[in-house]
Enzyme design. Structure first.
Site, PDB file in Angstrom:
ATOM      1  N   GLY A   1       0.934  -1.137   0.103  1.00 45.69           N
ATOM      2  CA  GLY A   1      -0.069  -0.067   0.130  1.00 45.69           C
ATOM      3  C   GLY A   1       0.864   1.307   0.004  1.00 45.69           C
ATOM      4  N   GLU A   2       0.497   2.132   0.565  1.00 45.62           N
ATOM      5  CA  GLU A   2       0.962   3.629   0.638  1.00 45.62           C
ATOM      6  C   GLU A   2       1.058   4.334  -0.539  1.00 45.62           C
ATOM      7  OE1 GLU A   2       5.005   3.105   2.278  1.00 45.62           O
ATOM      8  OE2 GLU A   2       4.274   2.078   4.292  1.00 45.62           O
TER       9      GLU A   2
END
Lengths: 353, 353
Positions: free
Chosen positions: A318-319
């Site tokens: 993610g991120e």
């Protein structure tokens, strides 16, 4: 505020196929067999068509990372403790997280938006505080958000897209941080793909078999409790979603309304995209799916969106990390389009007709 | 010269799994769930293990493009006329080809090697003239090369790898230019994968159905004429190969002997890799497969090599274009490894054991 959102949605127009054709015409004049650069050509044509310019710039890129907490962690659905959300926000601000490294690699900036972290940050450079709540409620027992909170989260995303456009950003990406957020993302995946929770729920940050079975049961219970309706995306986001997912949905709508591409990251971003696509189907034309996540639901979500991922890199962080890699590929495609010599310019014999 | 080649081969050692484990240990200390950056982590670990250094540099990258002509074009196997080979060499030298654009994007240099173009170039900056012959003979009717020419082509590749290492190049890629060269590459694919020509032969620069059937027949005839033996890779290269394919095989051997990674491009590069792998099986440890080409034989060749491609981008241009994109991904992986904060450095709570 519903009225403001309706105005944004009204501005989202499908990408014009005439622009795609115009871009492909130039691509076919370049010193290579027609179509031989495959998806690089597709990326270039998409970008040109989104921007509606024959030679659009791609200078400024920005990854907007929405961070929020999730009441559902009380059910034991995550491998990491909830304080990791705010600790990782500090890691983002100091430049030490995966997204910082990959955004630098892609020449993109990172903006971190506290849209619902259960922690009170001081003002910090690079941090945008737009806290809608101190995290969501436990969706296994009550609605994660009020309908008003869900709408506010979306409008935060819209606002961050508009701020990026005002700052001259050419391409946007949406990222996420939120311990526990694969649970609401899987719940929304079930709602919008029509699949059973077991088919769209994965290990998130790395839970073991028993915890995975429990996570599926938690999502099943939440869906049975709330009966989210895919035709009411705002309602579904409120019942079983989360604030960063709302922010991502809003960023997508804002990007599409302003004719900028939105590089889609993984599982959480796809949940936001499903909400956005139900609110404004034409927004999908502005999405580029950067990668296919390890999360099993992700591919089903991409299919529902009609998107084919650029990378299959077994990533699950993610991120916005996958999206940052996607920027480097988009840029490669656009450079091909802009910088290659044509057959005429290079004095190379074209294929006989 | 056979003796020189044997010495190079003797210097190629398998990559040490202890170095892979050491690199993975650092990757697992970084602020992300273990393994969550998937293939980026794999790339970083591979690079560290190849270089046998905990923090190896990756500053200088070079794509070596071998150009040669092919007598088999007399059989009508290509969509483009043979003069496109030398015309494209000029396009490379002027910076207007796909490989120039993508190498610039990746921060890599391009070296063009005339290893067998049927055209006499004047000296030009960026062009290395190592002409073994003015193209190969028509493999459908006689051996493409003598055994001595095949060996010389390989040694040209070895020499270019050594020159790159002497210039401080950290990572190499092999590219190709040669109208007609998917025919020898498909013939070698059949030899080394054990598949029938029809299974490994594709449209190259874009021939239609009838021409494709003819191309398959040409390859079938060549294999029936020469009976190439997969256990005699030099013989097979001479009988049904080509000079740029030999150069690529040599570049791979030279890179592996000098402990540098070789980013593998598409179909033509894979033919060179199959020759190299038969000469020195440990050389495969130094290969990174950048992409899966549209050519149907490519996946079978990658499987024979035991390699999994990074990208599936529907590309079929050659020149090293896929490999240049691969460089950007390798660099992303190494930056993750070098630049991300550890859990301890960032004050982030790790997953409870």
């Amino acid at each position: 505020m519903m009225n403001e959102l309706s105005q944004v949605i009204a501005r989202i127009k499908p990408v014009d196929p005439a622009w795609l054709a115009r871009a492909q015409e130039r691509l076919d004049s370049l010193t290579k067999p027609p179509g031989s650069l495959g998806r690089l050509e597709e990326l270039a044509a998409r970008y040109v068509a989104i921007r509606q310019e024959m030679f659009p710039p791609l200078n400024k890129k920005r990854v907007v990372v929405f961070a929020a907490d999730h009441g559902v962690v009380a059910e034991g659905v995550s491998a990491y403790p909830p304080e990791v959300t705010f600790q990782m926000v500090y890691n983002f601000l100091r430049g030490g997280a995966g997204i910082n490294v990959l955004a630098r690699h892609a020449g993109a900036g990172v903006e971190v938006v506290d849209i619902g972290v259960n922690y009170d940050f001081a003002e910090e450079p690079g941090l945008v505080i737009r806290k809608v709540a101190h995290g969501s409620a436990n969706l296994a027992r009550q609605p994660a958000l009020t309908r008003q909170e869900a709408l506010r989260a979306i409008m935060v995303g819209v606002e961050r897209a508009q701020a990026a456009l005002a700052a001259g950003v050419d391409a946007l990406a949406a990222g996420d941080m939120g311990i526990g957020n694969t649970t609401p993302a899987a719940a929304l995946a079930a709602v919008f793909t029509g699949q059973a929770p077991a088919a769209v729920t994965g290990r998130g940050t790395g839970i073991a078999d028993e915890a995975l079975r429990h996570k599926v049961a938690v999502i099943e219970r939440a869906l049975a409790l709330h009966h989210p309706d895919p035709n009411d995306p705002l309602g579904a986001l409120a019942q079983v979603g989360g604030l960063e997912i709302g922010g991502i949905a809003g960023l997508i709508l804002g990007a599409a309304a302003g004719r900028r591409p939105l590089m889609l990251d993984g599982f959480i971003a796809a949940a936001g995209a499903l909400v956005a696509a139900r609110l404004a189907p034409a927004a999908v034309d502005y999405l580029i799916a950067a990668h296919r996540s390890v999360e099993p639901g992700h591919q089903l979500m991409l299919e529902t969106l009609g998107l084919s991922p650029l990378l299959d890199f077994k990533m699950r962080l993610g991120e916005g990390t996958g999206a940052a890699l996607g920027f480097t590929l988009l840029e490669a495609g656009l450079k091909i389009y802009k910088e290659m010599a044509t057959f005429v310019e290079a004095g190379v014999a074209d294929k006989p007709a």
